[in-house]
Write a protein that holds these residues in place. Structure first.
Motif, PDB file in Angstrom:
ATOM      1  N   MET A   1     -31.558-112.761  28.244  1.00 51.21           N
ATOM      2  CA  MET A   1     -31.313-113.845  27.298  1.00 51.21           C
ATOM      3  C   MET A   1     -32.320-114.948  27.515  1.00 51.21           C
ATOM      4  N   TRP A   4     -34.970-120.746  26.306  1.00 51.18           N
ATOM      5  CA  TRP A   4     -35.857-121.767  25.758  1.00 51.18           C
ATOM      6  C   TRP A   4     -36.138-121.471  24.303  1.00 51.18           C
ATOM      7  N   TYR A 155     -36.800-118.358   6.707  1.00 52.99           N
ATOM      8  CA  TYR A 155     -36.818-118.823   8.095  1.00 52.99           C
ATOM      9  C   TYR A 155     -37.283-117.722   9.025  1.00 52.99           C
ATOM     10  N   GLU A 184     -38.377-111.260  12.777  1.00 48.90           N
ATOM     11  CA  GLU A 184     -37.354-111.141  11.735  1.00 48.90           C
ATOM     12  C   GLU A 184     -37.336-112.374  10.859  1.00 48.90           C
ATOM     13  N   ARG A 199     -31.608-110.160   5.709  1.00 52.94           N
ATOM     14  CA  ARG A 199     -32.584-110.105   6.788  1.00 52.94           C
ATOM     15  C   ARG A 199     -33.770-109.283   6.349  1.00 52.94           C
TER      16      ARG A 199
ATOM     17  N   ILE C 465     -28.568-124.531  23.537  1.00 53.03           N
ATOM     18  CA  ILE C 465     -29.453-123.438  23.941  1.00 53.03           C
ATOM     19  C   ILE C 465     -29.522-122.367  22.853  1.00 53.03           C
ATOM     20  N   MET C 468     -31.606-123.662  20.099  1.00 55.42           N
ATOM     21  CA  MET C 468     -33.028-123.658  20.464  1.00 55.42           C
ATOM     22  C   MET C 468     -33.614-122.266  20.313  1.00 55.42           C
ATOM     23  N   GLY C 469     -32.785-121.244  20.562  1.00 50.64           N
ATOM     24  CA  GLY C 469     -33.249-119.869  20.412  1.00 50.64           C
ATOM     25  C   GLY C 469     -33.413-119.478  18.958  1.00 50.64           C
ATOM     26  N   GLY C 470     -32.985-120.352  18.056  1.00 49.88           N
ATOM     27  CA  GLY C 470     -33.171-120.087  16.640  1.00 49.88           C
ATOM     28  C   GLY C 470     -31.933-119.584  15.923  1.00 49.88           C
ATOM     29  N   ALA C 471     -30.756-119.630  16.586  1.00 50.93           N
ATOM     30  CA  ALA C 471     -29.557-119.037  15.981  1.00 50.93           C
ATOM     31  C   ALA C 471     -29.079-119.829  14.770  1.00 50.93           C
ATOM     32  N   MET C 472     -28.909-119.152  13.638  1.00 53.85           N
ATOM     33  CA  MET C 472     -28.529-119.815  12.409  1.00 53.85           C
ATOM     34  C   MET C 472     -27.033-120.121  12.389  1.00 53.85           C
ATOM     35  N   ILE C 475     -23.113-117.683  10.350  1.00 55.38           N
ATOM     36  CA  ILE C 475     -23.443-116.264  10.342  1.00 55.38           C
ATOM     37  C   ILE C 475     -22.261-115.463  10.851  1.00 55.38           C
ATOM     38  N   GLN C 480     -26.557-108.657  13.929  1.00 54.64           N
ATOM     39  CA  GLN C 480     -27.433-108.044  12.927  1.00 54.64           C
ATOM     40  C   GLN C 480     -28.903-108.308  13.249  1.00 54.64           C
ATOM     41  N   TYR C 481     -29.148-109.337  14.055  1.00 54.35           N
ATOM     42  CA  TYR C 481     -30.521-109.773  14.321  1.00 54.35           C
ATOM     43  C   TYR C 481     -30.912-109.405  15.740  1.00 54.35           C
ATOM     44  N   ASP C 482     -32.077-108.708  15.871  1.00 55.75           N
ATOM     45  CA  ASP C 482     -32.573-108.337  17.201  1.00 55.75           C
ATOM     46  C   ASP C 482     -32.703-109.564  18.090  1.00 55.75           C
ATOM     47  N   PHE C 483     -33.220-110.669  17.513  1.00 51.01           N
ATOM     48  CA  PHE C 483     -33.526-111.822  18.375  1.00 51.01           C
ATOM     49  C   PHE C 483     -32.267-112.558  18.819  1.00 51.01           C
ATOM     50  N   PRO C 486     -29.365-110.646  22.276  1.00 50.29           N
ATOM     51  CA  PRO C 486     -29.281-110.993  23.701  1.00 50.29           C
ATOM     52  C   PRO C 486     -28.386-112.197  23.995  1.00 50.29           C
ATOM     53  N   TYR C 487     -28.034-112.993  22.960  1.00 46.87           N
ATOM     54  CA  TYR C 487     -27.216-114.181  23.214  1.00 46.87           C
ATOM     55  C   TYR C 487     -25.718-113.901  23.205  1.00 46.87           C
ATOM     56  N   LEU C 490     -23.642-115.327  25.906  1.00 49.94           N
ATOM     57  CA  LEU C 490     -23.460-116.774  25.754  1.00 49.94           C
ATOM     58  C   LEU C 490     -22.346-117.052  24.750  1.00 49.94           C
TER      59      LEU C 490
END
Lengths: 227, 93, 588
Positions: A1, A4, A155, A184, A199, C465, C468-472, C475, C480-483, C486-487, C490
């Motif tokens: 995870m 940053w 985005y 993405e 997406r 945090i 900052m990682g970009g989480a919308m 949702i 659904q999102y690879d990025f 990993p959260y 959390l």
């Protein structure tokens, strides 16, 4: 995870992340001053039998100091921020050689129209693809955003680009990718039931790979409606 | 804190009727009159201001209040102006 | 006969004894109305909390059946598994209930009503009957909003901000009656707010006791007064916009639908022109009450009283000119964006002034950490985090990245929960004796505070945090999102903390209700405070004073060298005090 900000993959990322760090330092100092001050006061001035509080109504000099310092800091921050804001969003800031891509957002997909081999949108060799954004690295790209129905938002976190897509408006947003890779595109404005799965795959190619993909995709005329 | 001038009570029902008639005029103007759109807008704005004045002077009692209360009622107008200005600059852009 | 909730009627001129309905249900007594707002708003706070728990379940354990979810209908959660269309209803209604039916009425409906006449030395509000209507329209508005869950197609689901054209088009949102009820409810609530504001403003201007000059008013009253002005001017804009939206939904107008010549951004301008003053409505009363409590807990005058008043006025004034900071990436003219950035950065300054003055009040004080003081200091500590996180958003290029992410959600909750709600826990505990004639349990109040502080930070700090990682935001399924995948650990941590946080609030609720009946009887001035309300019995009687008191000083004369005690009530006359020059006062 990741703890940053995401990978820096565009020319905007440097200034934006730099601003973040600058603000982190400023707010960090303020945070420590206030919280440590509170804890210190809580310990040092807790009630003790026989003690009386110090009777005062305030101090004008203190007021001036703790008004002036935040005010000056905020103004400085504003000047720096505005410099980058104009660079990124200013109407006249779009590089003239930016590669145009038209993106039409609709519930719940992204219809992406490429200008084809002639490099111009609105000509016969344009072709449309669903949910796949391909861009070359190191080349400014300008996306022409339009919406079929409701407000969506374009985005891509790693590219540090976000722009709402508004029905009835044609909005241009530009960026320049710096790191090839797979990213993405997420819709970032609630647009209905399927918002969570609106997406698209974003691929930042080297110039050579991009040309190869363009040639192959133009010939295939893959999927979706025409532009 | 301040006393209004002694005055005869306005006939509030009559003022309401007046407002109703002005509204009918607005609707008639908007839907029936064969004049240009810009002309319609100007006339409708005029009628709207007329109605607002009736409400302010009689229902808000400002016709009979001291000057300082009238000033107070005008104070939010710049805020409305800012909002309208912001929206207009949007449209121009 | 007295129930725990009733102030017993002291002999008051000109009143025949009233039956139960006139006395407690259709009351015109500002204290009863304040308590009615309290009971109803605490209920809606719970409703908002339940909705939040379901949101957190879905985010922590996406697609898994919710314990107890089987009771929900198939259209919402078949087999207890939350559907996407139900999720966006949850998100929408959580925000709507918390902002409009919990925090706003708790701060304004309860405390403006309860405190203003008491702290100014008035028998009641300037317009007691309008006051009663203000409560019942708010109640009606709440019922209408709740009804959204029970109508065909379900509740509103375009977010608490209800952006058009999604909110105007049932064919695009999937919600028909629910979205209309949202508009109707808010028009009703707007009416309630406007009526209330009229009362608060008039009472503060006209009904102050002799000697209660403007600069002897407590900061709680100043804050409530300025808040009332904000409400009076802002709510009509919301009501107007909501009516326009309702017309778009029902009678075929197209204000916000570009397909027929309307403008989508018009809704945003109108909503946020209201919406930004609204968030100051949601914080200023809290700040005012915190000032009263911190001065009391520190046994010291408030530091910089005049600066505090000017800061409140400054925040309220500047608050009208920052609304565009919610719209930086909306497609708004970028030059407008620059102007809003400047005004937004500037508005940080008066808030900073207030924080430093609260610290100045505690400095060299004699700090008594009763439960209200704990919550008030907690407010300062948490509000600072919320305020500082706002600076990231004010920097427009950075906002491009942060907008519509969980960083914003973290900010909202740090100011609304860490700020307003902590202040409310303190304020309810503080004025409970005057409301009900009993005290809440000190022990359980402290346990509630510390556990809440812990679980609240565990719930909301990680959202910075995540953002900052970009989480919308909003949702239904982040996996659904690879990025974002990993959260998930959390998200699970946040969810479990949220469950513990919610469970902890049961301590407050039980303490509140149990103490109504079994709490220790309260003395007249349990906190040794200087305000006028503490010169009355606990609970305060109908009509408050037989004869309106006279005021000789400000409300923060703690540890004054003039007396031996560490407090000096506003109404106590010392040999060196002169009678105030009496100006004609209307309706005292």
């Amino acid at each position: 995870m990741h703890w940053w900000l995401p990978l820096k993959a565009s020319t905007f990322a440097g200034p934006i992340d730099g601003l973040f760090i600058a603000i982190l330092i400023i707010t960090g100092i303020a945070f420590v001053v206030v919280e440590a001050g509170l804890i210190w006061f809580i310990v040092r001035y807790r009630r003790r039998p026989g003690r009386k509080a110090f009777y005062t109504h305030g101090n004008a000099r203190a007021e001036v100091i703790w008004t002036a310092i935040p005010a000056v800091t905020m103004v400085a921050l504003g000047v720096i921020s505005n410099h980058y804001w104009v660079q990124i969003k200013g109407r006249n800031s779009i590089p003239p050689n930016a590669y145009p891509i038209a993106i039409h957002a609709k519930q719940f997909e992204w219809q992406i129209t490429y200008p084809g081999p002639d490099g111009r949108l609105g000509t016969a060799d344009d072709f449309t693809v669903r949910n796949q954004l391909h861009v070359p690295v190191g080349q400014p790209v300008v996306v022409h955003l339009s919406s079929e129905d409701v407000i969506h938002s374009f985005y891509v976190p790693q590219l540090r680009v976000r722009q709402d897509v508004v029905p009835g408006m044609d909005i241009k947003a530009w960026f320049q990718a710096t790191v090839p890779g797979d990213y993405e595109l997420a819709c970032s404005q609630l647009c209905g039931m399927g918002h969570y799965k609106m997406r698209a795959r974003v691929t930042v190619h080297t110039q050579a790979d991009f040309d190869a993909w363009m040639k192959q995709a133009a010939q295939a005329g893959t999927g979706g409606t025409g532009s | 804190m301040h006393t209004a001038q002694p005055h005869k009570h306005p006939n509030y029902l009559l003022i309401w009727l007046y407002l109703f008639l002005l509204t009918v005029a607005e609707l008639g103007l908007a839907f029936e009159l064969p004049i240009s759109r810009n002309m319609k807008l100007i006339l409708l704005l005029f009628l709207a201001v007329w109605k607002a004045l009736l409400v302010a002077l009689f229902f808000m009692h400002l016709k009979f209040e001291r000057w300082n209360l009238r000033i107070l009622a005008i104070v939010p107008l710049p805020l409305a102006a800012i909002l309208i200005l912001a929206v207009i600059t949007e449209h121009i852009w | 006969m007295t129930t725990a909730a009733a102030p017993h009627a002291a002999p008051h001129a000109g009143h025949a004894p009233m039956g139960f309905w006139r006395k407690y249900i259709f009351s015109t007594d500002h204290k009863i109305i304040g308590i009615q707002f309290l009971f109803v708003s605490l209920f809606f706070l719970l409703v908002g909390g339940f909705l939040a728990m379901q949101i957190r379940w879905q985010l922590g354990f996406p697609g898994r059946p919710m314990p107890g979810g089987g009771i929900l209908p198939e259209t919402m959660a078949p087999g207890g598994v939350i559907l996407p269309e139900y999720y966006i209803q949850l998100v929408t209604m959580h925000g709507t209930f918390m902002v409009f039916f919990a925090i706003m009425p708790l701060l304004v409906g309860v405390f403006a009503n309860f405190l203003i006449p008491l702290k100014l030395g008035a028998h009641d509000m300037a317009f007691p009957r309008i006051n009663m209507w203000s409560f019942w329209t708010a109640f009606l508005a709440g019922m209408i909003m709740l009804a959204g869950f029970f109508v065909p197609d379900g509740a509103a689901r375009a977010g608490w901000t209800s952006y058009a054209p999604l909110s105007a088009r049932p064919d695009l949102s999937g919600a028909s009656y629910g979205q209309m009820l949202w508009c109707i409810s808010l028009v009703c609530l707007g009416l309630s707010s406007i009526l209330g504001s009229l009362n608060y403003i008039t009472t503060v201007i006209n009904n102050r006791a002799p000697g209660m000059t403007w600069f002897r008013m407590p900061l709680s009253v100043w804050a409530l007064f300025i808040t009332a002005i904000l409400g009076l001017l802002a709510l009509p804009v919301l009501s107007g916009a909501a009516i326009m939206l309702l017309f778009d939904q029902t009678i075929g107008t197209h204000f916000f639908d570009p397909a027929a010549g309307g403008q989508a951004l018009l809704w945003q301008h109108l909503f946020w022109f209201f919406g930004h003053p609204e968030v100051y409505i949601l914080i200023l009363p809290a700040m005012g009450m915190v000032s009263d409590i911190i001065a009391n807990g520190s046994r010291k005058p408030i530091f910089g009283y005049h600066s505090m008043v000017f800061a409140i006025v400054g925040i309220a004034f500047l608050g009208w000119m920052v609304w565009g900071h919610h719209m930086f990436v909306s497609g708004m003219n970028p030059t407008l964006g620059s102007t809003f950035m400047v005004s937004t950065l500037i508005i940080a300054v008066p808030s900073a002034i207030k924080v430093f003055n609260w610290m100045g009040t505690m400095w060299r004080g004699n700090l008594h950490f009763h439960v209200p003081m704990l919550n008030a200091v907690g407010f300062v500590a948490m509000f600072v985090i919320g305020g500082l996180s706002g600076i990231y958003m004010a920097a427009t290029p950075l906002d491009m990245f942060i907008h519509d992410t969980y960083f914003i959600v973290a900010h909202i909750h740090y100011v609304l929960f860490g700020g307003s709600l902590f202040a409310l826990f303190g304020a309810i505990t503080y004025w409970y004796p005057k409301m009900f004639g009993r005290v809440m349990s000190e022990r359980w109040g402290k346990i509630h505070f510390w556990l809440t502080l812990l679980f609240y930070n565990c719930t909301f700090f990680p959202m910075h945090i995540y953002g900052m990682g970009g989480a919308m935001r909003r949702i239904y399924d982040p996996t659904q999102y690879d990025f974002l995948r990993p959260y998930q650990p959390l998200n699970q941590f946040i969810t479990i903390s949220a469950f513990l946080l919610f469970a902890t609030q049961l301590i407050f609720f039980v303490n509140f209700w149990w103490s109504l009946f079994k709490g220790k009887k309260a003395e007249q001035n349990p906190w040794h405070d200087n305000g006028l309300e503490w010169t009355l019995p606990s609970p305060a009687p109908h009509g408050n004073w037989e004869r309106v008191p006279t005021v000789y000083r400000g409300p923060y004369e703690f540890s004054s060298p003039e007396v031996a005690e560490d407090y000096l009530p506003q109404t106590r006359k010392l040999p060196t005090d002169r009678e105030p020059v009496l100006a004609p006062v209307a309706g005292a």
